[in-house]
Design a protein around this motif. Structure first.
Motif, mmCIF file in Angstrom:
data_model
loop_
_atom_site.group_PDB
_atom_site.id
_atom_site.type_symbol
_atom_site.label_atom_id
_atom_site.label_comp_id
_atom_site.label_asym_id
_atom_site.label_seq_id
_atom_site.Cartn_x
_atom_site.Cartn_y
_atom_site.Cartn_z
ATOM 1 N N MET A 1 8.600 -12.760 -2.433
ATOM 2 C CA MET A 1 7.509 -13.238 -1.592
ATOM 3 C C MET A 1 6.237 -12.436 -1.835
ATOM 4 S SD MET A 1 6.809 -15.506 0.800
ATOM 5 C CE MET A 1 5.106 -15.754 1.293
ATOM 6 N N ALA A 2 6.376 -11.239 -2.400
ATOM 7 C CA ALA A 2 5.236 -10.341 -2.546
ATOM 8 C C ALA A 2 4.120 -10.942 -3.390
ATOM 9 C CB ALA A 2 5.695 -9.014 -3.158
ATOM 10 N N ASP A 3 4.475 -11.799 -4.341
ATOM 11 C CA ASP A 3 3.467 -12.366 -5.231
ATOM 12 C C ASP A 3 2.978 -13.729 -4.763
ATOM 13 O OD1 ASP A 3 5.865 -13.602 -5.665
ATOM 14 O OD2 ASP A 3 5.620 -13.795 -7.836
ATOM 15 N N ARG A 4 3.317 -14.106 -3.535
ATOM 16 C CA ARG A 4 2.909 -15.408 -3.017
ATOM 17 C C ARG A 4 2.130 -15.252 -1.719
ATOM 18 N NH1 ARG A 4 8.489 -16.689 -2.945
ATOM 19 N NH2 ARG A 4 8.249 -17.673 -0.911
ATOM 20 N N LYS A 5 1.237 -16.193 -1.463
ATOM 21 C CA LYS A 5 0.490 -16.218 -0.212
ATOM 22 C C LYS A 5 1.428 -16.646 0.910
ATOM 23 C CE LYS A 5 -4.067 -17.751 1.350
ATOM 24 N NZ LYS A 5 -4.831 -16.571 0.945
ATOM 25 N N LEU A 6 1.251 -16.082 2.087
ATOM 26 C CA LEU A 6 2.112 -16.402 3.224
ATOM 27 C C LEU A 6 1.522 -17.566 4.008
ATOM 28 C CD1 LEU A 6 4.545 -15.696 5.046
ATOM 29 C CD2 LEU A 6 3.012 -14.117 6.281
ATOM 30 N N TYR A 7 2.351 -18.599 4.231
ATOM 31 C CA TYR A 7 1.957 -19.740 5.058
ATOM 32 C C TYR A 7 2.982 -19.892 6.180
ATOM 33 C CZ TYR A 7 -1.417 -21.165 1.498
ATOM 34 O OH TYR A 7 -2.484 -21.201 0.625
ATOM 35 N N LEU A 8 2.536 -19.640 7.396
ATOM 36 C CA LEU A 8 3.386 -19.777 8.572
ATOM 37 C C LEU A 8 2.682 -20.674 9.583
ATOM 38 C CD1 LEU A 8 4.590 -16.103 9.204
ATOM 39 C CD2 LEU A 8 5.939 -17.998 8.286
ATOM 40 N N GLY A 9 3.358 -21.707 10.013
ATOM 41 C CA GLY A 9 2.820 -22.591 11.031
ATOM 42 C C GLY A 9 3.924 -23.001 11.983
ATOM 43 N N PRO A 10 3.638 -23.876 12.935
ATOM 44 C CA PRO A 10 4.675 -24.339 13.865
ATOM 45 C C PRO A 10 5.879 -24.957 13.153
ATOM 46 C CG PRO A 10 2.496 -25.007 14.621
ATOM 47 C CD PRO A 10 2.319 -24.456 13.242
ATOM 48 N N LEU A 11 5.624 -25.615 12.028
ATOM 49 C CA LEU A 11 6.703 -26.241 11.268
ATOM 50 C C LEU A 11 6.987 -25.517 9.958
ATOM 51 C CD1 LEU A 11 5.796 -30.043 11.623
ATOM 52 C CD2 LEU A 11 7.467 -28.735 12.933
ATOM 53 N N THR A 12 5.976 -24.888 9.402
ATOM 54 C CA THR A 12 6.072 -24.331 8.055
ATOM 55 C C THR A 12 6.420 -22.853 8.046
ATOM 56 O OG1 THR A 12 4.513 -25.910 7.090
ATOM 57 C CG2 THR A 12 4.714 -23.786 5.988
ATOM 58 N N ASP A 13 7.335 -22.490 7.129
ATOM 59 C CA ASP A 13 7.602 -21.084 6.829
ATOM 60 C C ASP A 13 7.954 -21.021 5.346
ATOM 61 O OD1 ASP A 13 8.468 -18.512 6.463
ATOM 62 O OD2 ASP A 13 9.849 -18.487 8.160
ATOM 63 N N GLY A 96 1.524 -20.507 -2.554
ATOM 64 C CA GLY A 96 2.560 -20.028 -1.648
ATOM 65 C C GLY A 96 3.960 -20.378 -2.119
ATOM 66 N N LEU A 97 4.076 -20.957 -3.310
ATOM 67 C CA LEU A 97 5.378 -21.376 -3.828
ATOM 68 C C LEU A 97 5.842 -20.463 -4.961
ATOM 69 C CD1 LEU A 97 5.017 -25.267 -4.035
ATOM 70 C CD2 LEU A 97 6.018 -23.892 -2.208
ATOM 71 N N PRO A 98 7.151 -20.342 -5.146
ATOM 72 C CA PRO A 98 7.648 -19.606 -6.321
ATOM 73 C C PRO A 98 7.360 -20.416 -7.574
ATOM 74 C CG PRO A 98 9.465 -20.654 -5.147
ATOM 75 C CD PRO A 98 8.237 -20.866 -4.308
ATOM 76 N N LEU A 99 6.798 -19.783 -8.588
ATOM 77 C CA LEU A 99 6.431 -20.493 -9.814
ATOM 78 C C LEU A 99 7.432 -20.174 -10.920
ATOM 79 C CD1 LEU A 99 2.544 -20.016 -9.861
ATOM 80 C CD2 LEU A 99 3.870 -21.990 -9.068
ATOM 81 N N ASP A 100 8.000 -21.218 -11.471
ATOM 82 C CA ASP A 100 8.926 -21.085 -12.588
ATOM 83 C C ASP A 100 8.248 -21.660 -13.825
ATOM 84 O OD1 ASP A 100 12.059 -20.742 -13.298
ATOM 85 O OD2 ASP A 100 11.253 -22.504 -14.314
ATOM 86 N N ASP A 101 8.460 -21.061 -14.968
ATOM 87 C CA ASP A 101 7.768 -21.499 -16.178
ATOM 88 C C ASP A 101 8.266 -22.835 -16.709
ATOM 89 O OD1 ASP A 101 6.133 -19.291 -16.203
ATOM 90 O OD2 ASP A 101 7.454 -18.113 -17.523
ATOM 91 N N GLN A 102 9.454 -23.273 -16.280
ATOM 92 C CA GLN A 102 10.018 -24.505 -16.824
ATOM 93 C C GLN A 102 10.128 -25.630 -15.798
ATOM 94 O OE1 GLN A 102 13.327 -23.921 -19.752
ATOM 95 N NE2 GLN A 102 13.258 -21.805 -19.016
ATOM 96 N N ALA A 103 10.337 -25.310 -14.533
ATOM 97 C CA ALA A 103 10.423 -26.352 -13.513
ATOM 98 C C ALA A 103 9.112 -27.126 -13.450
ATOM 99 C CB ALA A 103 10.729 -25.725 -12.162
ATOM 100 N N GLN A 104 9.203 -28.413 -13.072
ATOM 101 C CA GLN A 104 8.020 -29.267 -12.998
ATOM 102 C C GLN A 104 7.449 -29.284 -11.585
ATOM 103 O OE1 GLN A 104 6.184 -30.975 -15.206
ATOM 104 N NE2 GLN A 104 7.394 -30.307 -16.969
#
Length: 295
Positions: A1-13, A96-104
């Motif tokens: 999580m350290a390399d991603r922006k944090l998004y926290l809301g009523p529905l989102t984590d 805010g998402l994990p980035l993979d070099d191969q996933a679309q």
């Protein structure tokens, strides 16, 4: 999580993504709400299966990982147990998402004002009072639009989809658009050339179907067909999550704000767009390929 922006809301984590073990052939559909999420998920499901009659069951088979409603341990276990190629949904911006070099990563956008007015309809169709403060029924004072303009991109405001959050979504995706596995689509282009979108997504996913099969898949993903079969295509369709599954598919029209906003409201919207986006980016975010052609 350290390399991603944090998004926290009523529905989102978005910390929930830490429990997902990404596979190189995973497909992520990443959008602000009401920008064609379910439509693109359906296109992906149809292409992955090659079956126009596939039971998409998006909420279970292609889960919205960020949402707090389901226990993340259960979601992660279900994803780990899948032996087929997986697809997942997110309303979190790409930073805010994990980035993979191969996933679309397939990112979909829509004119922000169309998305806003579609979201107004959407919250009236959800039998829960989550958004009543932001989107009061019978709004006669214009508070919903003021909050759309004033809301922040992160924190509690995130899930109410203010304009700042849509802009953040676009800028985060556009910043990664030079990657071969990050693609931007626009709702207007999906309406204008659904067959072209199918061809592009099929190429991104490395899939190939005969012309006859493709024609049947495209027909299954038309707005009219999805609305007529709403219990099958709406997220959690047939389970009573929405007051009306059919109403989940509102109208697929553009220009929903015409005649509904004052000149001052439109000017305030334009001022905010111009403050955060250059003319070319604003043109694309509002109109897709048509906006690009006008540059």
């Amino acid at each position: 999580m350290a390399d991603r922006k944090l998004y926290l809301g009523p529905l989102t984590d978005n910390r929930r993504w830490d429990m997902v073990k990404i596979r190189p052939d995973d497909v992520f559909v990443v959008t602000p709400p009401k920008c064609g999420t379910t439509w693109m998920q359906t296109i992906v499901a149809l292409l992955l299966s090659g079956d126009p009659e596939v039971d998409t069951e998006l909420s279970v088979k292609m889960p919205w990982v960020d949402i707090r409603i389901r226990e993340m341990s259960e979601v992660a276990e279900r994803l780990d147990a899948m032996t087929h190629r997986r697809s997942m949904k997110s309303h979190t911006p790409m930073d805010g998402l994990p980035l993979d070099d191969q996933a679309q990563y397939i990112c979909v956008f829509r004119h922000p004002l169309d998305a806003h007015f579609s979201f107004r309809q959407h919250v009236r169709n959800v039998p829960l009072p989550w958004f009543d403060h932001w989107y009061p029924e019978g709004d006669t004072t214009g508070i919903a639009f003021r909050r759309f303009l004033d809301g922040g991109a992160e924190g509690f405001d995130t899930d109410a989809m203010p304009l700042a959050h849509i802009i953040q979504h676009y800028k985060a995706a556009n910043a990664l658009s030079d990657r071969p596995n990050v693609s931007l689509f626009h709702y207007a282009d999906m309406k204008a050339d659904l067959a072209g979108v199918f061809a592009k997504v099929s190429a991104l996913l490395g899939l190939s179907h005969s012309q006859a099969v493709m024609e049947r898949l495209i027909a299954a993903a038309t707005f009219d067909h999805m609305k007529q079969n709403a219990e099958r295509y709406a997220p959690s369709g047939g389970k009573g999550f929405f007051k009306s599954d059919s109403a989940f598919f509102d109208s697929a029209t553009s220009g929903k704000w015409h005649g509904k906003l004052t000149s001052d409201e439109l000017a305030a919207y334009a001022s905010m767009m111009d403050a955060h986006l250059d003319p070319a980016d604003r043109a694309w975010l509002e109109n897709g390929a048509a906006g690009k052609a006008e540059r």
